[in-house]
Design a protein around this motif. Sequence first.
Motif, mmCIF file in Angstrom:
data_model
loop_
_atom_site.group_PDB
_atom_site.id
_atom_site.type_symbol
_atom_site.label_atom_id
_atom_site.label_comp_id
_atom_site.label_asym_id
_atom_site.label_seq_id
_atom_site.Cartn_x
_atom_site.Cartn_y
_atom_site.Cartn_z
ATOM 1 N N ALA A 41 0.824 -1.214 0.000
ATOM 2 C CA ALA A 41 0.000 0.000 0.000
ATOM 3 C C ALA A 41 0.853 1.258 0.000
ATOM 4 C CB ALA A 41 -0.924 -0.001 1.214
ATOM 5 N N SER A 42 2.040 1.174 0.576
ATOM 6 C CA SER A 42 2.912 2.353 0.628
ATOM 7 C C SER A 42 3.346 2.820 -0.757
ATOM 8 C CB SER A 42 4.141 2.072 1.494
ATOM 9 O OG SER A 42 5.021 1.152 0.855
ATOM 10 N N THR A 43 3.213 1.969 -1.753
ATOM 11 C CA THR A 43 3.546 2.352 -3.124
ATOM 12 C C THR A 43 2.337 2.926 -3.862
ATOM 13 O OG1 THR A 43 3.036 0.172 -4.090
ATOM 14 C CG2 THR A 43 5.252 0.489 -3.193
ATOM 15 N N ARG A 44 1.132 2.783 -3.276
ATOM 16 C CA ARG A 44 -0.097 3.235 -3.938
ATOM 17 C C ARG A 44 -0.762 4.414 -3.253
ATOM 18 N NH1 ARG A 44 -3.399 -0.814 -2.951
ATOM 19 N NH2 ARG A 44 -1.913 -2.240 -1.964
ATOM 20 N N PHE A 45 -0.458 4.620 -1.986
ATOM 21 C CA PHE A 45 -0.982 5.775 -1.251
ATOM 22 C C PHE A 45 0.146 6.772 -1.032
ATOM 23 C CE2 PHE A 45 -4.103 2.552 -0.275
ATOM 24 C CZ PHE A 45 -5.306 3.252 -0.205
ATOM 25 N N LYS A 46 -0.142 8.039 -1.274
ATOM 26 C CA LYS A 46 0.894 9.057 -1.151
ATOM 27 C C LYS A 46 1.387 9.215 0.287
ATOM 28 C CE LYS A 46 -0.910 11.760 -5.040
ATOM 29 N NZ LYS A 46 -1.547 13.042 -5.447
ATOM 30 N N THR A 47 0.459 9.085 1.248
ATOM 31 C CA THR A 47 0.795 9.290 2.656
ATOM 32 C C THR A 47 0.121 8.226 3.506
ATOM 33 O OG1 THR A 47 0.952 11.695 2.323
ATOM 34 C CG2 THR A 47 0.703 10.927 4.592
ATOM 35 N N LEU A 48 0.884 7.647 4.434
ATOM 36 C CA LEU A 48 0.352 6.677 5.386
ATOM 37 C C LEU A 48 0.222 7.364 6.738
ATOM 38 C CD1 LEU A 48 2.437 3.476 4.531
ATOM 39 C CD2 LEU A 48 0.323 4.306 3.466
ATOM 40 N N VAL A 49 -0.870 7.066 7.447
ATOM 41 C CA VAL A 49 -1.144 7.726 8.722
ATOM 42 C C VAL A 49 -1.457 6.677 9.777
ATOM 43 C CG1 VAL A 49 -2.500 9.482 9.907
ATOM 44 C CG2 VAL A 49 -2.142 9.658 7.431
ATOM 45 N N GLY A 50 -0.618 6.593 10.797
ATOM 46 C CA GLY A 50 -0.875 5.693 11.917
ATOM 47 C C GLY A 50 -1.690 6.397 12.969
ATOM 48 N N ARG B 183 1.942 14.948 20.308
ATOM 49 C CA ARG B 183 0.579 14.519 19.967
ATOM 50 C C ARG B 183 0.491 14.115 18.498
ATOM 51 N NH1 ARG B 183 -3.476 15.984 23.442
ATOM 52 N NH2 ARG B 183 -4.988 16.354 21.772
ATOM 53 N N ILE B 184 1.200 14.829 17.644
ATOM 54 C CA ILE B 184 1.227 14.537 16.207
ATOM 55 C C ILE B 184 2.673 14.551 15.743
ATOM 56 C CG2 ILE B 184 0.571 15.383 13.905
ATOM 57 C CD1 ILE B 184 -1.776 16.812 15.201
ATOM 58 N N VAL B 185 3.022 13.603 14.883
ATOM 59 C CA VAL B 185 4.350 13.596 14.266
ATOM 60 C C VAL B 185 4.158 13.490 12.757
ATOM 61 C CG1 VAL B 185 6.515 12.345 13.957
ATOM 62 C CG2 VAL B 185 5.542 12.607 16.251
ATOM 63 N N LYS B 186 4.796 14.405 12.023
ATOM 64 C CA LYS B 186 4.777 14.369 10.564
ATOM 65 C C LYS B 186 6.205 14.170 10.083
ATOM 66 C CE LYS B 186 0.735 17.409 10.120
ATOM 67 N NZ LYS B 186 0.181 18.648 9.511
ATOM 68 N N ASP B 187 6.482 13.014 9.533
ATOM 69 C CA ASP B 187 7.811 12.695 9.027
ATOM 70 C C ASP B 187 7.681 12.316 7.564
ATOM 71 O OD1 ASP B 187 10.326 11.749 8.368
ATOM 72 O OD2 ASP B 187 10.635 10.720 10.271
ATOM 73 N N GLY B 188 7.823 13.321 6.697
ATOM 74 C CA GLY B 188 7.687 13.058 5.266
ATOM 75 C C GLY B 188 6.295 12.565 4.927
ATOM 76 N N ASN B 189 6.234 11.412 4.282
ATOM 77 C CA ASN B 189 4.937 10.881 3.853
ATOM 78 C C ASN B 189 4.355 9.876 4.842
ATOM 79 O OD1 ASN B 189 6.773 8.832 3.394
ATOM 80 N ND2 ASN B 189 5.786 8.137 1.503
ATOM 81 N N ILE B 190 4.843 9.889 6.074
ATOM 82 C CA ILE B 190 4.258 9.060 7.125
ATOM 83 C C ILE B 190 3.936 9.946 8.321
ATOM 84 C CG2 ILE B 190 4.594 7.163 8.736
ATOM 85 C CD1 ILE B 190 6.094 5.662 6.668
ATOM 86 N N LEU B 191 2.675 9.907 8.731
ATOM 87 C CA LEU B 191 2.194 10.699 9.848
ATOM 88 C C LEU B 191 1.718 9.770 10.958
ATOM 89 C CD1 LEU B 191 -0.087 13.175 7.829
ATOM 90 C CD2 LEU B 191 2.400 13.210 8.054
#
Length: 318
Positions: free
Chosen positions: A103-112, A154-162
């Motif tokens: 999925a990481s190749t098909r979605f621009k951003t992954l969010v945990g 509370r929130i971490v944004k590291d490139g295309n993974i939040l």
Amino acid sequence: MQIWKSSETTRAVGILLFDAFSNHCLANAVEPLRAANSLARKQLYQWQFLSLQGGTITSSSGLPVHTEHTLRHHTGGDYLFIMPSYDFQSHATLACNQALRSASTRFKTLVGMDMGSWLLASAGLLDGRRATIHWDEIDAFAERFPDVTVSEDRIVKDGNILSCGGVTTTFDLVLSLIEDHHGPMLGLEVSSLFMYGEKATMIGTRPSTTKPQKIRAAAALMRRNIETPLSVPDLAERIGLTEKAFTAACKTAYGFGPRRLYQAIKLREARRLATHSSISIAEIADRCGYQNASAMTRAFRAEFGCTVSDLRKTPTDR
């Protein structure tokens, strides 16, 4: 004076659910997006519910949600919200790891979200990255995944993974995305629908400590004092800032000073009344702190590019 970003882009969001997910977390992810669509009167966001196997997924409190696609067969999109809550360790399987890596190749951003970072880390997608997780599990998370830089933010944004640290921070994260995409004023409108930031200004509560919290508190005061506006010095005193510091903090948050913010809030209340009531334009002006309807109409047209009458003729997208 239109002061939120305009975009014709509809962002596609996949919401990956697992058995025992949190209803609260799901609502905090979806409802701000729905509200943004409603306020903008167009589809800024669309979302689909996904799972690993397909079919119905049941929340921790017994709410069944029918998922529309399996993750493996979904074509992808702008965001993938990964939302396990309870029993999260049992979901960290080889099949889940493979599905997330694909999925990481098909979605621009992954969010945990909530415990979603655990599954991202299990799939190796957080190696060398910063991330956060529900604070009850933060120590165990750091021990289990030493290649992840674990944060208590509370929130971490590291490139295309939040990532975010729990149910309530899910709302924070989604609200920040709306602000990133469409500007702080739409974020303020969304937050006001859920009374977000109101507690900081209620009698008997502890005062806000950070400047962003203080500015949210000031905006909440403005929303509650529209018909008879407060003065800028009074607002500054109530949130514990000097007038100069208040003006500077407001410009940092919204790009303009308190008086213009107050006007923007009044005009959005006028738009809400125009959209959801049949009261006269004169009464709307009075309720929104304008001395006459003509003054409000001029400001309304400058802000939204149309009059109240024009707006009432246009169907509202839901």
